[in-house]
Design an enzyme around this catalytic site. Structure first.
Site, PDB file in Angstrom:
ATOM      1  CD  GLU A 180      -3.035  -1.247   0.185  1.00 48.39           C
ATOM      2  OE1 GLU A 180      -2.918  -0.215  -0.664  1.00 48.39           O
ATOM      3  OE2 GLU A 180      -3.761  -2.068  -0.088  1.00 48.39           O
ATOM      4  NE  ARG A 226      -4.072   2.266  -0.576  1.00 47.95           N
ATOM      5  CZ  ARG A 226      -5.306   2.455   0.144  1.00 47.95           C
ATOM      6  NH1 ARG A 226      -5.933   3.450   0.868  1.00 47.95           N
ATOM      7  NH2 ARG A 226      -5.980   1.069   0.314  1.00 47.95           N
ATOM      8  CG  ASP A 233      -6.165  -7.840  -7.197  1.00 44.68           C
ATOM      9  OD1 ASP A 233      -4.857  -7.786  -6.792  1.00 44.68           O
ATOM     10  OD2 ASP A 233      -6.966  -6.926  -6.582  1.00 44.68           O
ATOM     11  CD  GLU A 288     -11.524  -2.624  -7.907  1.00 41.55           C
ATOM     12  OE1 GLU A 288     -10.437  -2.545  -6.976  1.00 41.55           O
ATOM     13  OE2 GLU A 288     -12.592  -2.419  -7.259  1.00 41.55           O
ATOM     14  CB  THR A 310      -2.784  -1.608  -9.224  1.00 36.51           C
ATOM     15  OG1 THR A 310      -3.786  -2.153  -8.876  1.00 36.51           O
ATOM     16  CG2 THR A 310      -1.790  -1.262  -8.027  1.00 36.51           C
TER      17      THR A 310
END
Length: 561
Positions: free
Chosen positions: A162, A166, A298, A455, A541
């Site tokens: 993360e 991010r 994913d 998504e 992503t």
């Protein structure tokens, strides 16, 4: 040749032929004519202070020059929709800035702060490039001052994944759109801290938690100290771009080596890998075999394709891994309805298939559609400049383009069906499906919450950019209207506890990806297709745009000398 094989497909010259696919030619749905009054009372005005000339010059490249006349993409309906999405972002940002500026998140119903991601201000970092794209000059300048003041030298066990997507991704996306030396220095500092996380395991795979000051790391006890597929394989774009802008190959080579390790492994389902791995010996651990396109897996598959594209289509090894993964997904996980209109993705758990699908899996249509763009005229010219013929893996991708685009539309329709089946019009976190059942009984919610996830909207955005079909804009607008109706609070926006119940109960959480991804993709869905063009940028992503680059001295195995 991938995996050291000796068989080579015959080389073919570079060429482009647009596939003849019905979804490129569908007539617009009736929703394109619907009026906008439904959400009008819920939205603020998007008017803002006039930008300075320097700001306009700095961000002009993000928007198509419309002085030559409006394009067919920029009609009055979609300009109004875009304006309303921008207003939604401003409402969310103003609530955060007023109640939680500098903290990670704001609680949207109680106006309290939440610091679950280190307390550095993750919402702020994650939103930087959204502000640039929307032209929010004042908001950006206030936010970037906080970034300059932030120090990551903290004795804190951060989520490696993360933090990379991010915080680091947020800074890199902003730098890509508006270069800034201070921002680059801050990004490099964080990159150096994260780089230490690769060196703690024998296979060079990062562990889930890293201390940003000491560099010590460990995996989660709840996961039997195993590494997670999506975490080790969804940081390669950020590290490749960091190498490109710093000139330091360590970032790219260290992260890229993870894919090389996976390329050596044998999986129970061909090109698809279990979600867990022992980072010291490459075994799948003791938690049983789970293979999915959803959570814990994913974006690993997404990054195989995107790393090939981001680094100038040189790294055909990762493209080969992507091709094998998509073939295995099609063979083992895809379930198509009897009427051929929708498709779903099963999960393979403990040797059997579960007819359950996560919202996280709804990125797949966008990924499949993106893969078909390799042979559009713009990227085809990039291939031509490499002065080589198509590799066997590129030939395979080209041969599968039509099937992948049709499948992308079918899976997207399945994802949208999970929204349409709920009274709120919001998609559940997880749902069960029966592809043999009639549409009215095909889907039921399994995990009922909705947390403002991006998504499905991401895939809608990519499908529109690839095909130009206006039906995808109408799909996105329906979701936006549902968000406006059930998720908007006096402060900002909140996820909901249960999508099957109306009125919806807020869950008092607005994660940073709502501003970084959901609203950004919606805004760009209603913008001209040349704005932040997919011919020039690859989306991480976390929806941070990185420009297609050429890594210095990159070899066919993907590494830089």
């Amino acid at each position: 040749v991938v995996n050291g094989g000796n068989d080579r497909a015959p080389m073919q010259p570079l060429s482009f032929q647009e596939p003849s696919i019905n979804i490129l030619k569908d007539t617009p749905t009736q929703n394109s004519a619907r009026n906008l009054e439904g959400a009008g009372s819920l939205l603020y005005s998007s008017s803002s202070k006039k930008s300075t000339k320097s700001w306009e010059q700095a961000t002009h490249h993000l928007r198509q020059d419309r002085t030559k006349g409006a394009s067919h993409d920029d009609d009055p309906l979609n300009r109004e929709r875009r304006k309303r999405v921008k207003s939604a972002f401003k409402h969310a940002w103003q609530g955060y800035e007023k109640n939680a500026f500098g903290h990670d998140e704001v609680r949207p119903t109680t106006n309290e702060t939440n610091d679950s991601w280190g307390g550095f201000g993750v919402t702020l970092f994650d939103s930087l490039d959204t502000m640039l794209i929307m032209g929010l000059e004042d908001e950006y300048h206030r936010a970037i001052q906080h970034v300059y003041r932030t120090s990551f030298d903290k004795d804190y066990g951060a989520s490696f994944f993360e933090t990379a997507i991010r915080y680091l991704g947020g800074m890199l996306g902003a730098y890509a759109l508006q270069p800034d030396q201070k921002l680059l220095e801050k990004a490099r500092d964080l990159g150096e801290r994260l780089l230490k996380g690769f060196h703690a395991t024998r296979m060079g795979m990062p562990q889930s938690v890293i201390n940003l000051r000491t560099g010590s790391s460990h995996n989660h006890h709840w996961n039997s100290m195993l590494s997670i597929l999506s975490e080790v394989g969804s940081i390669q774009l950020e590290f490749a771009y960091l190498s490109n802008i710093t000139g330091d190959p360590r970032f790219h080579n260290t992260a890229r080596a993870v894919f090389s390790e996976y390329n050596k492994l044998k999986s129970p389902l061909g090109g698809l890998f279990p979600v867990n791995i022992d980072p010291d010996d490459g075994t799948w651990g003791n938690r049983g075999t789970k293979i999915t396109m959803g959570g814990l897996a994913d974006s690993f598959y997404e990054y195989l394709l995107k790393l090939y594209l981001l680094t100038g289509m040189v790294d055909t090894q990762v493209l080969g891994m992507y091709n094998r993964a998509m073939q295995s997904m099609r063979e083992h996980l895809v379930r198509i309805t009897t009427d051929k209109t929708e498709a779903f993705l099963t999960e393979y758990v403990g040797g059997r298939h579960l007819n359950e699908m996560e919202h996280l899996s709804c990125f797949v249509p966008g990924m499949l559609a993106l893969g078909t763009t390799v042979f559009n005229p713009s990227l085809n010219r990039r291939l031509s400049k490499l002065n080589r013929e198509l590799s066997p893996e590129e030939i395979k991708l080209k041969e599968n383009a039509r099937e992948h685009l049709v499948l992308a539309d079918q899976i997207l329709r399945g994802c949208l069906a999970s929204y349409d089946a709920m009274p709120t019009g919001l998609g559940p976190e997880r749902f069960e499906f029966n592809e043999k059942a009639p549409p009215s009984r095909r889907i039921s919610a399994k995990e009922n919450r909705y947390i403002l996830r991006p998504e499905t909207i991401e895939s809608i955005f990519v499908m529109y950019r690839v095909t130009g079909n206006p039906k995808y804009r109408d799909m996105g607008w329906r979701i936006f209207e549902a968000i406006q109706r059930w998720c908007k609070t006096d402060c900002c926006y909140s996820g909901v506890v249960d999508v099957t119940k109306v009125p919806a109960e807020p869950n008092n959480s607005m994660q940073s990806f709502y501003l970084a991804e959901t609203l950004k993709y919606l805004y760009l869905l209603f913008s001209d297709r040349e704005d932040v063009s997919m011919d020039n940028y690859i989306w991480t992503t976390e929806a941070h745009p990185l420009p297609i680059i050429s890594l210095k001295n990159q070899q066919p195995d993907g590494l830089m000398k």
